[in-house]
Design a protein around this motif. Structure first.
Motif, mmCIF file in Angstrom:
data_model
loop_
_atom_site.group_PDB
_atom_site.id
_atom_site.type_symbol
_atom_site.label_atom_id
_atom_site.label_comp_id
_atom_site.label_asym_id
_atom_site.label_seq_id
_atom_site.Cartn_x
_atom_site.Cartn_y
_atom_site.Cartn_z
ATOM 1 N N PRO A 137 3.252 -1.102 2.466
ATOM 2 C CA PRO A 137 3.020 0.282 2.034
ATOM 3 C C PRO A 137 3.125 0.396 0.514
ATOM 4 C CG PRO A 137 4.612 0.193 3.844
ATOM 5 C CD PRO A 137 4.398 -1.218 3.394
ATOM 6 N N TRP A 138 2.341 1.334 -0.055
ATOM 7 C CA TRP A 138 2.422 1.602 -1.490
ATOM 8 C C TRP A 138 3.656 2.442 -1.729
ATOM 9 C CZ3 TRP A 138 1.255 5.521 -5.348
ATOM 10 C CH2 TRP A 138 0.962 5.000 -6.605
ATOM 11 N N SER A 139 4.739 1.799 -2.129
ATOM 12 C CA SER A 139 6.069 2.410 -2.100
ATOM 13 C C SER A 139 6.329 3.230 -3.349
ATOM 14 C CB SER A 139 7.136 1.325 -1.931
ATOM 15 O OG SER A 139 6.974 0.664 -0.709
ATOM 16 N N TYR A 141 6.676 6.969 -2.828
ATOM 17 C CA TYR A 141 7.057 8.310 -2.410
ATOM 18 C C TYR A 141 8.189 8.292 -1.386
ATOM 19 C CZ TYR A 141 2.391 9.197 -4.312
ATOM 20 O OH TYR A 141 1.286 9.249 -5.118
ATOM 21 N N SER A 144 6.508 7.119 1.831
ATOM 22 C CA SER A 144 5.563 6.012 1.668
ATOM 23 C C SER A 144 5.349 5.220 2.952
ATOM 24 C CB SER A 144 6.044 5.067 0.565
ATOM 25 O OG SER A 144 5.888 5.659 -0.703
ATOM 26 N N ASP A 145 6.423 4.948 3.688
ATOM 27 C CA ASP A 145 6.309 4.086 4.857
ATOM 28 C C ASP A 145 5.664 4.776 6.053
ATOM 29 O OD1 ASP A 145 7.445 2.037 3.455
ATOM 30 O OD2 ASP A 145 9.452 2.271 4.313
ATOM 31 N N ARG A 147 3.583 8.059 5.665
ATOM 32 C CA ARG A 147 2.852 9.265 5.266
ATOM 33 C C ARG A 147 1.560 9.476 6.046
ATOM 34 N NH1 ARG A 147 -0.722 8.594 0.035
ATOM 35 N NH2 ARG A 147 -0.988 6.364 -0.127
ATOM 36 N N TYR A 163 0.040 13.327 -3.526
ATOM 37 C CA TYR A 163 -0.253 12.201 -2.647
ATOM 38 C C TYR A 163 -1.705 11.750 -2.642
ATOM 39 C CZ TYR A 163 4.366 12.236 -0.476
ATOM 40 O OH TYR A 163 5.713 12.141 -0.248
ATOM 41 N N SER A 166 -3.507 8.158 -5.317
ATOM 42 C CA SER A 166 -2.643 7.006 -5.104
ATOM 43 C C SER A 166 -3.393 5.917 -4.354
ATOM 44 C CB SER A 166 -1.395 7.407 -4.300
ATOM 45 O OG SER A 166 -1.743 7.694 -2.961
ATOM 46 N N HIS A 169 -1.930 0.993 -0.120
ATOM 47 C CA HIS A 169 -1.101 -0.183 0.164
ATOM 48 C C HIS A 169 -1.078 -1.106 -1.044
ATOM 49 C CE1 HIS A 169 -4.913 -2.293 0.637
ATOM 50 N NE2 HIS A 169 -5.281 -1.382 1.517
#
Length: 404
Positions: A137-139, A141, A144-145, A147, A163, A166, A169
């Motif tokens: 995940p693109w961590s 926020y 993130s895991d 959303r 959001y 962004s 991943h």
């Protein structure tokens, strides 16, 4: 503008309707893991969402990767929020495991497309330490895991001001540690890798990614701070690049200063959650630094307040996006490129209502009032000849979220 309904569109609608009924009939999440025992475990989530926009001269979409949405192209549509996710988790013998997640949603080429949203091998030698390698995940926020898992969110969709701009991943590695600091639980994460994303008009590519996150939990309070830094970030938009290539013959220095190729960019976020089971307060603020290209730096924020009344949860969300550190150019053509990149300013007031009808099914209603800055277009796309920049509009969304 009428579009034909493709077979995959109909098939997805049928599958999502079936999953909705499954969410009503099944007792709750986790059934697949329980049935799988110690072997391969399956789980999933789905959102069947329909949205309507009062702006008829442009489209409201769920992400920059969607070529159209609701408004100009269609009055009502599934495209912004509807998705289906399936995840498989496989133990490989302690301390190893593997996970993969496939996500189906409306994509940049105008079709419902499955994609690998996560896929990694995990090494966890102790409860405190873990190492993951693969697609992560693109961590950036609080959410993130998860959303994309609508059931886990208080809104129909996360606030777009924060959001939407962004990656989804990152391909690389992350190292995690968790422990105690007095009465607080502490989590640290360090990561490295790269990211890419197809958008309607081109491609984003970020290399030499490094970053870290700190999460502190104490009682009902969660605090989060994070920073991601790309050493070489590029935005490939053929329409913009073509203009810059032409102007470069007359103004090479001006174009070089604006061109988005292998730039160092950073993204810093702060988040807070207070949840005592009755009241929920959630807020995030982020600052994106774009190396003074034709895109400006962006300050993004939202705050959500929710109150639970049994199975009903009304919500109020205020969100905003403001561009700052703006560039100017003496070249009128380059200034037009800059002005197009500096048109994202917007703020939204959202009222929502969530009904937890079953342990695995949530029904949501949300009304957004969106306002743009003067002469700005926000997150809208597919502009028609009668579109007026800076005009406000409303979005009505209904969604059914299930987990299984």
């Amino acid at each position: 503008m009428k579009q034909e309904t493709a077979w995959w569109d109909l098939a997805l609608r049928g599958l999502l309707l079936a999953l909705m009924w499954a969410g009503i009939l099944w007792p709750g999440p986790g059934w697949a893991e329980e049935a799988a025992g110690r072997g391969l475990a399956w789980s999933g989530f789905a959102t069947l969402g329909v949205a309507h926009s009062s702006e008829r001269e442009a489209d409201f979409a769920g992400t920059f990767s969607q070529p159209d949405g609701v408004g100009a192209t269609r009055r009502w549509g599934l495209q912004p929020d509807t998705r289906l996710g399936l995840q498989a988790d496989l133990p490989l013998g302690a301390p190893w495991s593997a996970s993969a997640q496939a996500l189906v949603e409306y994509a940049h080429h105008g079709r419902w497309q499955p994609a690998l949203s996560m896929g990694f091998v995990k090494w966890q030698p102790s409860p405190a330490w873990s190492l993951r390698l693969g697609r992560l995940p693109w961590s950036a926020y609080l959410t993130s895991d998860y959303r994309k898992v609508g059931f886990s969110l208080p809104w129909v969709r996360p606030p777009q001001e924060l959001y939407m701009i962004s990656f989804d991943h990152a391909d690389g590695v992350d190292l995690g540690w968790r422990g105690q600091w007095g009465d607080s639980s502490v989590r640290l994460q360090a990561m490295a890798g790269r990211s890419s994303r197809n958008v309607v008009t081109g491609h984003w590519r970020g290399n030499r990614l490094v970053g870290g996150n700190l999460v502190i939990e104490r009682g009902n309070l969660t605090l989060r701070a994070g920073h991601l830094q790309y050493g070489a970030f590029s935005i490939e938009l053929p329409a913009v690049d073509s203009v810059l290539d032409q102007v470069a013959q007359l103004d090479p220095a001006g174009v070089a200063a604006l061109r988005f190729r292998d730039r160092a960019v950073g993204y810093t976020t702060l988040g807070l959650v207070w949840d005592d089971g009755t009241w929920l307060l959630q807020a995030e603020v982020a600052n994106g630094r774009m190396s003074r290209t034709y895109l400006p730096d962006g300050l993004e924020a939202y705050v959500t307040v929710a109150r639970r009344f049994g199975s009903l949860t009304p919500t109020l969300t205020l969100a905003g996006l403001r561009d700052h550190n703006l560039r100017r150019s003496a070249n009128p053509v380059l200034q037009q490129v800059i002005d197009a990149g500096q048109s994202r300013g917007m703020h939204t007031v959202s009222l929502g209502l969530r009904w937890d009808a079953r342990p695995s099914l949530a029904l949501k209603l949300q009304l957004d009032r969106v306002r743009h800055g003067s002469g700005q277009t926000g997150m809208l796309s597919n502009f028609q000849p009668g579109f007026e920049p800076g005009r406000g509009f409303r979005v009505l969304s209904l969604a059914a979220d299930v987990v299984f």
